[in-house]
Enzyme design. Structure first.
Site, PDB file in Angstrom:
ATOM      1  CG  HIS A 208       5.604  11.697  66.099  1.00  0.00           C
ATOM      2  ND1 HIS A 208       6.315  10.625  66.577  1.00  0.00           N
ATOM      3  CD2 HIS A 208       5.102  12.321  67.182  1.00  0.00           C
ATOM      4  CE1 HIS A 208       6.232  10.602  67.903  1.00  0.00           C
ATOM      5  NE2 HIS A 208       5.497  11.612  68.296  1.00  0.00           N
ATOM      6  CD  GLU A 346       9.399  15.080  75.577  1.00  0.00           C
ATOM      7  OE1 GLU A 346       9.590  16.246  75.890  1.00  0.00           O
ATOM      8  OE2 GLU A 346       9.692  14.608  74.468  1.00  0.00           O
ATOM      9  CG  HIS A 401       0.799  10.561  73.224  1.00  0.00           C
ATOM     10  ND1 HIS A 401       1.435  11.687  73.684  1.00  0.00           N
ATOM     11  CD2 HIS A 401       1.768   9.698  72.843  1.00  0.00           C
ATOM     12  CE1 HIS A 401       2.734  11.523  73.566  1.00  0.00           C
ATOM     13  NE2 HIS A 401       2.969  10.326  73.061  1.00  0.00           N
TER      14      HIS A 401
HETATM   15 CU1  CUO Z   1       5.683  12.145  70.293  1.00  0.00          CU
HETATM   16 CU2  CUO Z   1       5.055   9.922  72.812  1.00  0.00          CU
HETATM   17  O1  CUO Z   1       5.780  10.125  70.970  1.00  0.00           O
HETATM   18  O2  CUO Z   1       5.838  11.741  72.216  1.00  0.00           O
END
Ligand code: CUO
Length: 684
Positions: A208, A346, A401
């Site tokens: 990530h 985003e 998310h």
């Molecule tokens: Cu990957 Cu919220 O952390 O986008």
């Protein structure tokens, strides 16, 4: 690789220790000019430099270059935590990247000058971005973030033990690994802890972090952000994380994650990460169960955010989805597409109207990360939610998310997106007659288990003795398997794209899925092109060839303590750390054997193909989530195809949706509660 490039890599080593202390395996010491010394060492500089220099195997000269003006950059203290979620930190990072990218001559010396002055985490990030994007440094391998900042990945208790080991056991004696218990962050009283093995998996968190490094949401240099389909990939990569997380929840008798849709509601889930920051010397602040978002007023970080604002951004995004159009900065109405929606949500600097649509997703991370000290009354750091290397540990990451994904799914269900018609789903002449999975003890059973692996943390253990310090952690893994797809081609030989997914067969109550819920549960396992010969074909594909994953040794490159990995390190160009970790390819399943289905499709290549040359591009094997470096995303279809949108209303179950070029097969995922050692471990 030239000596200069090797020296640049050493700038990442032991990030808090000054450069005149030894770096790397070869005990290299930088010859630091007097005016490069950080203020606290200025008066002692020559003596200190001599002291460490005497034992050095290599001395790296630095040029006395004209030094850059760091005034704005030093606004972020050296030991503070750094995060791109804070706009002020983004601006500071932009300034430093600008210095490092533009400085064509004497790059090493300029970077070295900055290194011992500026914030250590900021420097690591900016140097990484600069190396990624400068033509002359693109082949320098980026170190693993865990190598530089191990405290973002393992229980803080480990570091006390690690220092003890490095102080007591000489380098030339065998040092036993420090074992991290599997359950260090909570007890079974917290039911969310059942899936801590997923949230806290080191490989997932490394992926990530690396994804966001490759796809930053802002930069002084727009080209760094404006990568092909980056907004859509933001949506898709995170949607797949949720599908995988929900599969793990079902494996552990938990319902699918509930989206956080009312921003005034308390957050039921507490989280106590047990991580400390070695660079700031502070603990990451936990969050108690029942905490509620507050307006944020932290002027020292330029953060003024209120909840009404984020609600307003949400409503404006909703309105754009309903109308199918957004309003750009010039006040014009422009049709909305998934890529633009990703950039708006985003938000990235590519958002066409950031003033109007705001900073929705990033602000959700910040509201949560400061829930314990919204107005800086206690001078507390942000929580794990605000760092891309740690945020996936927190159960709330998935709730937030899920809310983000719900908005993307509203778009996918809107009039702007039509269900696929037959021509978009079928592939003339192609019929899949069977798909089977083999590898475990029985056909169509995938086996999962625990594995213990060792990593060497010594390169991030600032101010401790030298030599390897191994840490042993436990993670999920599976027995490797193969897919065998039998296909008949009634026409001429042709190319096709094979798309393989798995999904749980029933929902959390054991009931058959509604197709529109089911489609969100399909986990991409692999995607590859192949030639389908005329007549009968048997396509065999190994699980470790997946286009979603990278191998264990690449996730943990330069951390294994295994000299065999050094070749891997030298091949580890910047893109290479991005990719879902291979050991997490398969959800855990259950001891009884969780009922899943594997879905295979061979789609019409004429509608898939992107004409481009990718020969010789390193690390293009994990393109599903990461794309291909400096190239277009290598698949023309919408990401997630064919499950990315609600199907035609005629279909009620996935079986109805099948065309001759698709096949479903029942499988089981069986978990055995046993722990094996990684064959790569160098000690027993
Ligand atoms: Cu990957 Cu919220 O952390 O986008």
């Amino acid at each position: 690789m030239s000596d200069v490039k090797k020296s640049i890599q050493l700038l990442f080593d032991r990030p808090s220790e000054p450069l005149f202390m030894p770096k790397g395996d070869n005990n290299s010491v930088f010859d630091v000019p007097q005016n490069f010394l950080a203020p606290q060492y200025e008066t002692l500089g020559v003596e200190l430099s001599n002291r460490f220099g005497e034992d050095a195997n290599e001395r790296i000269p630095l040029k006395d270059v004209s030094v850059p003006d760091l005034t704005t950059i030093l606004d972020l203290p050296r030991q503070a935590e750094f995060t791109l979620f804070i706009p002020k930190h983004r601006r500071i990072a932009g300034d430093l990247i600008d210095i490092l990218i533009r400085k064509l001559n004497d790059f090493l010396s300029t970077a070295a000058y900055c290194r011992d002055r500026v914030n250590t985490q900021l420097f690591n990030y900016c140097l990484s971005v600069a190396l990624l994007h400068r033509e002359d440094t693109k082949d320098i391998p980026l170190p693993n973030l865990m190598q530089s900042f191990p405290s973002k990945f393992v229980d803080s208790q480990v570091f006390q033990q690690a220092r003890e080991v490095s102080a007591v056991v000489p380098e030339n004696l065998r040092r036993n690994p420090i074992v991290i218990p599997k359950d260090f962050s909570a007890s079974d009283l917290e039911e969310e802890h059942r899936i801590a093995y997923f949230r806290e998996d080191i490989g997932i968190n490394l992926h990530h972090w690396h994804w966001h490094l490759i796809y930053p949401f802002s930069s002084a240099n727009r080209e760094i952000v404006a990568k092909d389909r980056r907004g859509e990939l933001f949506y898709y990569m995170h949607q797949q994380i949720l599908a995988r997380y929900n599969a793990e929840r079902l494996s552990n008798s938990l319902a699918r994650v509930k989206r956080f849709n009312n921003f005034r509601n308390p957050i039921a889930e507490g989280y106590y990460s047990k991580l400390d920051s070695l660079t700031s010397g502070r603990a990451w602040t936990p969050r108690q169960a029942g905490a509620t978002w507050q307006d944020l007023n932290r002027p020292s970080d330029d953060i003024i955010l209120n909840i009404e604002q984020i609600e307003q951004w949400r409503d404006r995004i909703d309105a754009a989805i309903s109308s199918g159009n957004i309003e750009n900065e010039a006040g014009e109405s422009v049709p909305l597409d998934i890529d633009t929606l990703g950039n708006i949500m985003e938000s990235s600097m590519l958002s066409p109207n950031a003033n109007f649509y705001g900073d929705f997703h990033n602000s959700g991370h910040l509201f949560t990360a400061y829930v314990h000290d919204p107005d800086n009354k206690y001078l507390e750091l942000f929580g794990v939610m605000a760092d891309e290397a740690t945020t996936m540990r927190d159960p709330f990451f998935y709730r937030w998310h899920a809310q983000i994904d719900n908005i993307f799914q509203k778009f996918k269900s809107s009039a702007a997106v039509q269900p696929y018609n037959r021509a978009q789903l079928t592939n003339p002449n192609i019929t899949i007659t069977s798909i089977n999975v083999n590898g475990g003890a029985k056909p169509n059973v995938i086996q999962t288990l625990w594995m213990q692996s060792d990593v060497d943390l010594s390169r991030g253990l600032d101010f401790s003795n030298r030599g390897p310090v191994l840490v042993r952690f436990t993670h999920l893994n599976h027995i490797p398997f193969t897919y065998t797809i039998n296909v008949n081609n009634a026409g001429e030989a042709k190319m096709g794209t094979v798309r393989i997914f798995i999904a749980p067969k029933v929902d959390e109550r054991g009931l058959p899925w509604q197709l529109n819920d089911h489609r969100l549960m399909f986990i991409e396992m692999d995607r590859f092109t192949t030639t389908v010969q005329s007549g009968e074909n048997s396509i065999v594909r190994r699980s470790d060839e997946s286009s979603v994953t990278i191998p264990f040794e690449r996730t943990f490159r330069s951390l294994s303590g295994d000299p065999r990995d050094e070749t891997e390190t030298s091949a580890a160009f910047n893109f290479c750390g991005c990719g879902w970790p291979q050991h997490m390819l398969v959800p855990k399943g259950t001891a009884k054997g969780a009922d899943y289905q594997v879905f295979a499709m061979i789609s019409n290549y004429d509608l898939d193909v992107i004409e481009q040359d990718t020969a010789g591009v390193p690390c293009s094997d994990a393109f599903s989530f990461c794309g291909i470096k400096d190239r277009l995303y290598p698949d023309r279809r919408s990401m997630g195809y064919p499950f990315d949108r609600p199907p035609n209303a005629r279909f009620t179950a996935v079986e109805d949706f099948l065309q001759p070029n698709m096949k479903l097969q029942d499988i089981k995922i069986r978990f055995t509660d046993t722990t094996v050692q990684n064959p790569r471990n160098t000690t027993t």
